[in-house]
Motif scaffolding. Structure first.
Motif, PDB file in Angstrom:
ATOM      1  N   PHE A   1      41.206  49.944  35.776  1.00 45.75           N
ATOM      2  CA  PHE A   1      41.101  51.316  36.301  1.00 45.75           C
ATOM      3  C   PHE A   1      42.339  52.158  35.966  1.00 45.75           C
ATOM      4  CE2 PHE A   1      41.901  53.745  40.429  1.00 45.75           C
ATOM      5  CZ  PHE A   1      41.130  54.837  40.074  1.00 45.75           C
ATOM      6  N   LEU A   2      43.530  51.640  36.223  1.00 43.60           N
ATOM      7  CA  LEU A   2      44.741  52.439  35.976  1.00 43.60           C
ATOM      8  C   LEU A   2      45.308  52.248  34.572  1.00 43.60           C
ATOM      9  CD1 LEU A   2      46.628  52.107  39.391  1.00 43.60           C
ATOM     10  CD2 LEU A   2      45.241  54.012  38.550  1.00 43.60           C
TER      11      LEU A   2
ATOM     12  N   ASP B   1      44.569  42.853  27.317  1.00 46.55           N
ATOM     13  CA  ASP B   1      43.825  42.465  28.528  1.00 46.55           C
ATOM     14  C   ASP B   1      43.083  41.166  28.188  1.00 46.55           C
ATOM     15  OD1 ASP B   1      42.862  44.459  31.142  1.00 46.55           O
ATOM     16  OD2 ASP B   1      41.721  42.610  30.815  1.00 46.55           O
TER      17      ASP B   1
ATOM     18  N   ASP C   1      46.361  36.947  27.571  1.00 52.35           N
ATOM     19  CA  ASP C   1      46.298  36.448  28.940  1.00 52.35           C
ATOM     20  C   ASP C   1      47.734  36.278  29.431  1.00 52.35           C
ATOM     21  OD1 ASP C   1      46.101  34.966  31.250  1.00 52.35           O
ATOM     22  OD2 ASP C   1      44.682  33.497  30.445  1.00 52.35           O
ATOM     23  N   VAL C   2      48.115  37.065  30.442  1.00 51.15           N
ATOM     24  CA  VAL C   2      49.515  37.031  30.886  1.00 51.15           C
ATOM     25  C   VAL C   2      49.883  35.724  31.602  1.00 51.15           C
ATOM     26  CG1 VAL C   2      49.686  39.556  31.041  1.00 51.15           C
ATOM     27  CG2 VAL C   2      49.136  38.247  33.097  1.00 51.15           C
TER      28      VAL C   2
ATOM     29  N   ASN D   1      51.169  45.690  34.172  1.00 54.23           N
ATOM     30  CA  ASN D   1      50.163  46.332  35.024  1.00 54.23           C
ATOM     31  C   ASN D   1      49.062  45.351  35.452  1.00 54.23           C
ATOM     32  OD1 ASN D   1      48.483  48.865  35.824  1.00 54.23           O
ATOM     33  ND2 ASN D   1      47.185  47.875  34.286  1.00 54.23           N
TER      34      ASN D   1
ATOM     35  N   ASN E   1      43.339  42.144  41.664  1.00 57.69           N
ATOM     36  CA  ASN E   1      43.407  42.976  42.871  1.00 57.69           C
ATOM     37  C   ASN E   1      42.323  42.604  43.854  1.00 57.69           C
ATOM     38  OD1 ASN E   1      45.555  44.765  42.438  1.00 57.69           O
ATOM     39  ND2 ASN E   1      44.342  45.867  40.924  1.00 57.69           N
TER      40      ASN E   1
ATOM     41  N   LYS F   1      53.762  42.058  45.175  1.00 56.21           N
ATOM     42  CA  LYS F   1      54.320  43.403  44.961  1.00 56.21           C
ATOM     43  C   LYS F   1      55.782  43.469  45.409  1.00 56.21           C
ATOM     44  CE  LYS F   1      50.648  44.945  43.016  1.00 56.21           C
ATOM     45  NZ  LYS F   1      50.648  45.010  41.556  1.00 56.21           N
TER      46      LYS F   1
ATOM     47  N   VAL G   1      44.952  54.447  45.324  1.00 59.47           N
ATOM     48  CA  VAL G   1      44.437  55.432  44.369  1.00 59.47           C
ATOM     49  C   VAL G   1      42.930  55.555  44.578  1.00 59.47           C
ATOM     50  CG1 VAL G   1      44.245  56.073  41.937  1.00 59.47           C
ATOM     51  CG2 VAL G   1      46.234  54.753  42.732  1.00 59.47           C
TER      52      VAL G   1
HETATM   53  N1  LIG Z   1      44.156  50.894  42.186  1.00 56.28           N
HETATM   54  C1  LIG Z   1      45.032  51.118  43.155  1.00 56.28           C
HETATM   55  O1  LIG Z   1      44.750  51.801  44.158  1.00 56.28           O
HETATM   56  C2  LIG Z   1      46.412  50.538  43.059  1.00 56.28           C
HETATM   57  C3  LIG Z   1      47.366  50.905  44.021  1.00 56.28           C
HETATM   58  C4  LIG Z   1      48.639  50.378  43.922  1.00 56.28           C
HETATM   59  C5  LIG Z   1      48.947  49.520  42.908  1.00 56.28           C
HETATM   60  N2  LIG Z   1      48.017  49.165  41.997  1.00 56.28           N
HETATM   61  C6  LIG Z   1      48.383  48.245  40.923  1.00 56.28           C
HETATM   62  O2  LIG Z   1      48.121  48.865  39.682  1.00 56.28           O
HETATM   63  C7  LIG Z   1      47.781  47.859  38.714  1.00 56.28           C
HETATM   64  C8  LIG Z   1      46.440  48.181  38.078  1.00 56.28           C
HETATM   65  O3  LIG Z   1      45.463  48.233  39.102  1.00 56.28           O
HETATM   66  P1  LIG Z   1      43.944  48.601  38.810  1.00 56.28           P
HETATM   67  O4  LIG Z   1      43.434  49.276  40.018  1.00 56.28           O
HETATM   68  O5  LIG Z   1      43.826  49.247  37.490  1.00 56.28           O
HETATM   69  O6  LIG Z   1      43.307  47.135  38.754  1.00 56.28           O
HETATM   70  P2  LIG Z   1      42.100  46.587  37.865  1.00 56.28           P
HETATM   71  O7  LIG Z   1      41.612  45.381  38.565  1.00 56.28           O
HETATM   72  O8  LIG Z   1      41.139  47.675  37.569  1.00 56.28           O
HETATM   73  O9  LIG Z   1      42.832  46.184  36.504  1.00 56.28           O
HETATM   74  C9  LIG Z   1      43.549  45.018  36.367  1.00 56.28           C
HETATM   75  C10 LIG Z   1      43.367  44.523  34.936  1.00 56.28           C
HETATM   76  O10 LIG Z   1      44.119  43.311  34.800  1.00 56.28           O
HETATM   77  C11 LIG Z   1      43.372  42.454  33.949  1.00 56.28           C
HETATM   78  N3  LIG Z   1      43.761  41.057  34.122  1.00 56.28           N
HETATM   79  C12 LIG Z   1      43.421  40.216  35.123  1.00 56.28           C
HETATM   80  N4  LIG Z   1      43.916  38.991  34.864  1.00 56.28           N
HETATM   81  C13 LIG Z   1      44.589  39.069  33.684  1.00 56.28           C
HETATM   82  C14 LIG Z   1      45.293  38.138  32.896  1.00 56.28           C
HETATM   83  N5  LIG Z   1      45.388  36.858  33.260  1.00 56.28           N
HETATM   84  N6  LIG Z   1      45.869  38.567  31.746  1.00 56.28           N
HETATM   85  C15 LIG Z   1      45.754  39.858  31.353  1.00 56.28           C
HETATM   86  N7  LIG Z   1      45.076  40.794  32.056  1.00 56.28           N
HETATM   87  C16 LIG Z   1      44.500  40.389  33.205  1.00 56.28           C
HETATM   88  C17 LIG Z   1      41.914  42.690  34.362  1.00 56.28           C
HETATM   89  O11 LIG Z   1      41.019  42.264  33.331  1.00 56.28           O
HETATM   90  C18 LIG Z   1      41.904  44.198  34.591  1.00 56.28           C
HETATM   91  O12 LIG Z   1      41.499  44.884  33.423  1.00 56.28           O
HETATM   92  C19 LIG Z   1      47.779  46.539  39.466  1.00 56.28           C
HETATM   93  O13 LIG Z   1      49.029  45.922  39.325  1.00 56.28           O
HETATM   94  C20 LIG Z   1      47.575  46.989  40.900  1.00 56.28           C
HETATM   95  O14 LIG Z   1      48.013  46.045  41.831  1.00 56.28           O
HETATM   96  C21 LIG Z   1      46.743  49.656  42.034  1.00 56.28           C
END
Ligand SMILES: NC(=O)c1ccc[n+]([C@@H]2O[C@H](COP(=O)([O-])OP(=O)(O)OC[C@H]3O[C@@H](n4cnc5c(N)ncnc54)[C@H](O)[C@@H]3O)[C@@H](O)[C@H]2O)c1
Length: 273
Positions: free
Chosen positions: A21-22, A41, A69-70, A96, A100, A188, A217
């Motif tokens: 998403f972000l 990703d 893969d991280v 990132n 979640n 976090k 968000v």
């Molecule tokens: N969305 C929010 O409201 C929010 C708020 C605060 C912080 N955050 C942080 O922002 C960041 C992005 O959040 P988001 O909402 O886009 O989450 P999301 O779940 O949409 O995206 C996370 C991405 O990480 C990838 N991922 C998972 N495991 C992985 C791995 N082993 N190797 C590589 N990639 C991997 C997933 O495939 C996914 O595309 C995260 O760190 C989240 O904690 C999000």
């Protein structure tokens, strides 16, 4: 001479978890500054979808996508080697990727009493150890090049504890209520420690390390959750996804050239109330 503050024309930025998403928002933020993008990703289909969207908005930006893969040192090192082989130098790393917890999918198993250390470990392997491993590999090269910026995406829960009343479901007894899992707070908060450690470790190598801590968000959350969380936020609303753009652009570019080890909290004031 003062450098052109936001010019990233000759820079390359690598984003982990870029298909989420972000992730695309961070990519758009850096594409606006003309940075070359390396989107990584584990979700190949979504990565290709996002590459298409970036191409539509920013046809002149060079975008490479890689499955990375991280949680796998081998996977990270393989991408790093490949980039070196094709003479691409990573100037910016955005950690990132995360697993979640989705609020609507949580149940009482999210409570501390039912903590599964296996689940905790796998979440930490992505969100915290993954960020460490990527920083270790790409940051080391940045240090050798004496140039780089690492941005760790944390959360407002890096500075405050979750308010569990947000997740309460009416009519369910207290011991069976879902909660924001402890893994999220540990990961976090840990990212801020990682940020400070690496910031001092590489300070004289001109590698800056900072964190961005967004509040919730808005992403089609249910109305009740949105209402409850908005009441905890002085600005009275959730964050829009594009409201992190400025922070990412600032920390990635020369605009923040004297800033390291800091945590930019973007939460509408929630953590000061
Ligand atoms: N969305 C929010 O409201 C929010 C708020 C605060 C912080 N955050 C942080 O922002 C960041 C992005 O959040 P988001 O909402 O886009 O989450 P999301 O779940 O949409 O995206 C996370 C991405 O990480 C990838 N991922 C998972 N495991 C992985 C791995 N082993 N190797 C590589 N990639 C991997 C997933 O495939 C996914 O595309 C995260 O760190 C989240 O904690 C999000």
């Amino acid at each position: 001479m003062i450098p052109r503050l936001f010019d990233m024309n000759e820079k390359t930025s690598l984003i982990t978890g870029a298909a989420g998403f972000l992730g695309i928002r961070h990519a758009f933020a850096l594409a606006e500054l003309n940075s070359t993008l390396i989107l990584t990703d584990i979700d190949e289909d979504k990565l290709l979808e996002i590459k298409k969207q970036i191409f539509t908005e920013f046809p002149k930006i060079n975008v490479l996508t890689f499955i990375m893969d991280v949680t796998s040192t081998e996977s990270i090192e393989q991408i790093s080697k490949h980039l070196r082989d094709i003479s691409i130098k990573v100037d910016v790393l955005i950690n990132n990727a995360a697993i979640n917890p989705v609020e609507s999918e949580l149940d009482f198993h999210s409570r501390l009493e039912y903590l599964s250390t296996t689940e905790l470990q796998s979440e930490m392997n992505v969100g915290l150890i993954g960020a460490l491993q990527c920083s270790k590999v790409f940051g080391q090269t940045m240090a050798e090049n004496r140039q780089g910026s690492i941005i760790n995406i944390a959360s407002d829960l890096s500075v405050i504890s979750p308010n569990q009343s947000l997740y309460k479901i009416d009519g369910i007894e207290e011991s069976k209520q879902r909660v924001k899992p402890i893994s999220y707070s540990i990961i976090k908060t840990g990212l801020i420690g990682l940020t400070r450690y690496l910031a001092t470790y590489w300070a004289t190598s001109n590698v800056r390390v900072n964190a961005v801590s967004p509040g919730g968000v808005f992403n089609d959350h249910d109305k009740e959750f949105e209402k409850r969380i908005s009441q905890l936020i002085p600005m009275g609303r959730m964050c829009f996804d594009w409201e992190l753009t400025g922070a990412v652009q600032y920390l990635a570019s020369n605009a923040s050239s004297y800033m390291t080890g800091q945590n930019l909290v973007i939460d509408g004031g929630r953590s000061i109330w």
